[in-house]
Scaffold this motif. Structure first.
Motif, mmCIF file in Angstrom:
data_model
loop_
_atom_site.group_PDB
_atom_site.id
_atom_site.type_symbol
_atom_site.label_atom_id
_atom_site.label_comp_id
_atom_site.label_asym_id
_atom_site.label_seq_id
_atom_site.Cartn_x
_atom_site.Cartn_y
_atom_site.Cartn_z
ATOM 1 N N HIS A 143 0.824 -1.207 0.000
ATOM 2 C CA HIS A 143 0.000 0.000 0.000
ATOM 3 C C HIS A 143 0.860 1.259 0.000
ATOM 4 O O HIS A 143 2.032 1.227 0.369
ATOM 5 C CB HIS A 143 -0.917 0.028 1.230
ATOM 6 N N VAL A 144 0.242 2.355 -0.404
ATOM 7 C CA VAL A 144 0.853 3.673 -0.298
ATOM 8 C C VAL A 144 0.045 4.445 0.740
ATOM 9 O O VAL A 144 -1.183 4.541 0.631
ATOM 10 C CB VAL A 144 0.853 4.422 -1.652
ATOM 11 N N LEU A 145 0.731 4.938 1.758
ATOM 12 C CA LEU A 145 0.092 5.759 2.783
ATOM 13 C C LEU A 145 0.144 7.205 2.317
ATOM 14 O O LEU A 145 1.190 7.681 1.871
ATOM 15 C CB LEU A 145 0.823 5.614 4.116
ATOM 16 N N VAL A 146 -0.983 7.882 2.420
ATOM 17 C CA VAL A 146 -1.074 9.270 1.996
ATOM 18 C C VAL A 146 -1.528 10.107 3.184
ATOM 19 O O VAL A 146 -2.557 9.820 3.793
ATOM 20 C CB VAL A 146 -2.072 9.452 0.826
ATOM 21 N N VAL A 147 -0.730 11.113 3.509
ATOM 22 C CA VAL A 147 -1.095 12.072 4.561
ATOM 23 C C VAL A 147 -1.663 13.291 3.865
ATOM 24 O O VAL A 147 -1.052 13.848 2.945
ATOM 25 C CB VAL A 147 0.123 12.485 5.410
ATOM 26 N N GLY A 148 -2.853 13.682 4.299
ATOM 27 C CA GLY A 148 -3.486 14.870 3.747
ATOM 28 C C GLY A 148 -3.708 15.906 4.827
ATOM 29 O O GLY A 148 -4.177 15.580 5.914
ATOM 30 N N VAL A 149 -3.339 17.151 4.536
ATOM 31 C CA VAL A 149 -3.625 18.263 5.450
ATOM 32 C C VAL A 149 -5.005 18.782 5.088
ATOM 33 O O VAL A 149 -5.269 19.136 3.933
ATOM 34 C CB VAL A 149 -2.563 19.375 5.332
ATOM 35 N N VAL A 150 -5.894 18.798 6.074
ATOM 36 C CA VAL A 150 -7.274 19.208 5.849
ATOM 37 C C VAL A 150 -7.332 20.720 5.695
ATOM 38 O O VAL A 150 -6.903 21.462 6.576
ATOM 39 C CB VAL A 150 -8.181 18.741 7.013
ATOM 40 N N ARG A 151 -7.865 21.164 4.556
ATOM 41 C CA ARG A 151 -7.968 22.597 4.265
ATOM 42 C C ARG A 151 -9.387 23.120 4.407
ATOM 43 O O ARG A 151 -9.588 24.307 4.616
ATOM 44 C CB ARG A 151 -7.460 22.885 2.849
ATOM 45 N N HIS A 152 -10.375 22.239 4.282
ATOM 46 C CA HIS A 152 -11.777 22.629 4.388
ATOM 47 C C HIS A 152 -12.543 21.441 4.957
ATOM 48 O O HIS A 152 -12.288 20.301 4.573
ATOM 49 C CB HIS A 152 -12.308 23.008 3.003
ATOM 50 N N LEU A 153 -13.464 21.709 5.870
ATOM 51 C CA LEU A 153 -14.205 20.644 6.548
ATOM 52 C C LEU A 153 -15.655 21.048 6.695
ATOM 53 O O LEU A 153 -15.950 22.176 7.106
ATOM 54 C CB LEU A 153 -13.586 20.398 7.932
ATOM 55 N N THR A 154 -16.570 20.142 6.341
ATOM 56 C CA THR A 154 -17.987 20.336 6.612
ATOM 57 C C THR A 154 -18.539 19.057 7.218
ATOM 58 O O THR A 154 -18.083 17.949 6.884
ATOM 59 C CB THR A 154 -18.795 20.684 5.345
ATOM 60 N N THR A 155 -19.495 19.216 8.112
ATOM 61 C CA THR A 155 -20.165 18.072 8.716
ATOM 62 C C THR A 155 -21.667 18.300 8.669
ATOM 63 O O THR A 155 -22.125 19.445 8.639
ATOM 64 C CB THR A 155 -19.735 17.870 10.191
ATOM 65 N N THR A 156 -22.416 17.217 8.652
ATOM 66 C CA THR A 156 -23.862 17.295 8.741
ATOM 67 C C THR A 156 -24.309 16.396 9.879
ATOM 68 O O THR A 156 -23.636 15.404 10.189
ATOM 69 C CB THR A 156 -24.539 16.859 7.423
ATOM 70 N N PRO A 157 -25.419 16.725 10.516
ATOM 71 C CA PRO A 157 -25.894 15.891 11.625
ATOM 72 C C PRO A 157 -26.220 14.473 11.152
ATOM 73 O O PRO A 157 -26.551 14.260 9.995
ATOM 74 C CB PRO A 157 -27.165 16.610 12.093
ATOM 75 N N GLY A 158 -26.123 13.551 12.071
ATOM 76 C CA GLY A 158 -26.458 12.162 11.770
ATOM 77 C C GLY A 158 -25.243 11.271 11.815
ATOM 78 O O GLY A 158 -24.110 11.726 11.750
ATOM 79 N N SER A 159 -25.515 10.000 11.896
ATOM 80 C CA SER A 159 -24.443 9.003 11.980
ATOM 81 C C SER A 159 -23.940 8.638 10.594
ATOM 82 O O SER A 159 -24.734 8.391 9.689
ATOM 83 C CB SER A 159 -24.959 7.733 12.654
ATOM 84 N N PRO A 160 -22.633 8.571 10.428
ATOM 85 C CA PRO A 160 -22.085 8.109 9.153
ATOM 86 C C PRO A 160 -22.218 6.587 9.048
ATOM 87 O O PRO A 160 -22.457 5.893 10.037
ATOM 88 C CB PRO A 160 -20.626 8.532 9.226
ATOM 89 N N LEU A 161 -22.052 6.084 7.844
ATOM 90 C CA LEU A 161 -22.035 4.639 7.634
ATOM 91 C C LEU A 161 -20.753 4.042 8.193
ATOM 92 O O LEU A 161 -19.719 4.710 8.248
ATOM 93 C CB LEU A 161 -22.070 4.318 6.139
ATOM 94 N N VAL A 162 -20.832 2.793 8.572
ATOM 95 C CA VAL A 162 -19.647 2.004 8.881
ATOM 96 C C VAL A 162 -19.732 0.739 8.042
ATOM 97 O O VAL A 162 -20.811 0.338 7.601
ATOM 98 C CB VAL A 162 -19.527 1.655 10.390
ATOM 99 N N LEU A 163 -18.603 0.138 7.808
ATOM 100 C CA LEU A 163 -18.545 -1.089 7.029
ATOM 101 C C LEU A 163 -18.183 -2.234 7.963
ATOM 102 O O LEU A 163 -17.202 -2.146 8.708
ATOM 103 C CB LEU A 163 -17.492 -0.943 5.927
ATOM 104 N N VAL A 164 -19.002 -3.291 7.946
ATOM 105 C CA VAL A 164 -18.741 -4.496 8.730
ATOM 106 C C VAL A 164 -19.006 -5.678 7.807
ATOM 107 O O VAL A 164 -20.051 -5.736 7.160
ATOM 108 C CB VAL A 164 -19.650 -4.585 9.977
ATOM 109 N N THR A 165 -18.065 -6.605 7.741
ATOM 110 C CA THR A 165 -18.123 -7.771 6.859
ATOM 111 C C THR A 165 -18.490 -7.385 5.423
ATOM 112 O O THR A 165 -19.261 -8.058 4.759
ATOM 113 C CB THR A 165 -19.084 -8.864 7.382
#
Length: 185
Positions: A143-165
């Motif tokens: 794999h290639v690891l990529v570090v990103g510096v966050v320049r802009h951020l937005t959030t909305t209410p509610g739970s995000p999805l998660v992945l299981v199996t």
């Protein structure tokens, strides 16, 4: 570079058992993980892929770490662009998990509403959106690891999805456990 040693492969000492790859994959897929779509603008238009390796790296500066398979189609375009967006999927975006894991860039973006923000495609209705500049990369295993510096951020209410199996899930908080004072009434 991140200081990840990549020149000397690690092997098990003689006589030590190795972990079966199928068992390892099954165990790791059973762990809940954030599911996002990482996007960038390539020479032919928007590109993106499903990403489950997102983690917060630093607060100062705000940074994230992602891992991409070395053979992934999105990685080269993302690195050439020097910027990308992390779109943490919302509870209504379950079908995007598979769509952005297979197919061509055109198929992935077909009927997927997005806007270009800070030079990167941002998916509509995502739970969290971070536009990032590529700060560092490092190779680790396949794999290639990529570090990103966050320049802009937005959030909305509610739970995000998660992945299981391999399947998208929504999270529901557990009811609060009674405290000791409640037991004494």
């Amino acid at each position: 570079m991140l200081g990840v040693e990549t020149t000397t492969p690690q092997v098990a000492p003689p006589g030590e058992a190795t972990v079966d790859g199928t068992l390892y994959r099954a165990a790791m897929s059973g762990l809940a993980k954030c599911v996002s779509v990482t996007t960038a603008l390539g020479p032919g238009g928007p590109v993106g892929c499903t990403t489950t390796s997102l983690m917060s790296l630093s607060v100062a500066p705000p940074s994230v770490l992602l891992a991409f398979g070395t053979g992934g189609r999105t990685l080269n375009d993302l690195l050439d662009a020097g910027r990308f967006a992390v779109n943490v999927l919302s509870r209504t975006q379950g079908p995007l998990v598979r769509r952005f894991a297979t197919g061509t860039p055109a198929q992935r973006f077909r009927d997927t509403p997005y806007a270009v923000v800070r030079g990167v495609p941002v998916l509509h209705d995502a739970s969290v959106v971070m536009t990032c500049d590529v700060a560092e990369t490092a190779t680790a295993a396949d794999h290639v690891l990529v570090v990103g510096v966050v320049r802009h951020l937005t959030t909305t209410p509610g739970s995000p999805l998660v992945l299981v199996t391999g399947e998208p899930h929504i999270t529901t908080p557990l009811p609060a456990a009674p405290c000791a004072a409640d037991d004494q009434r």
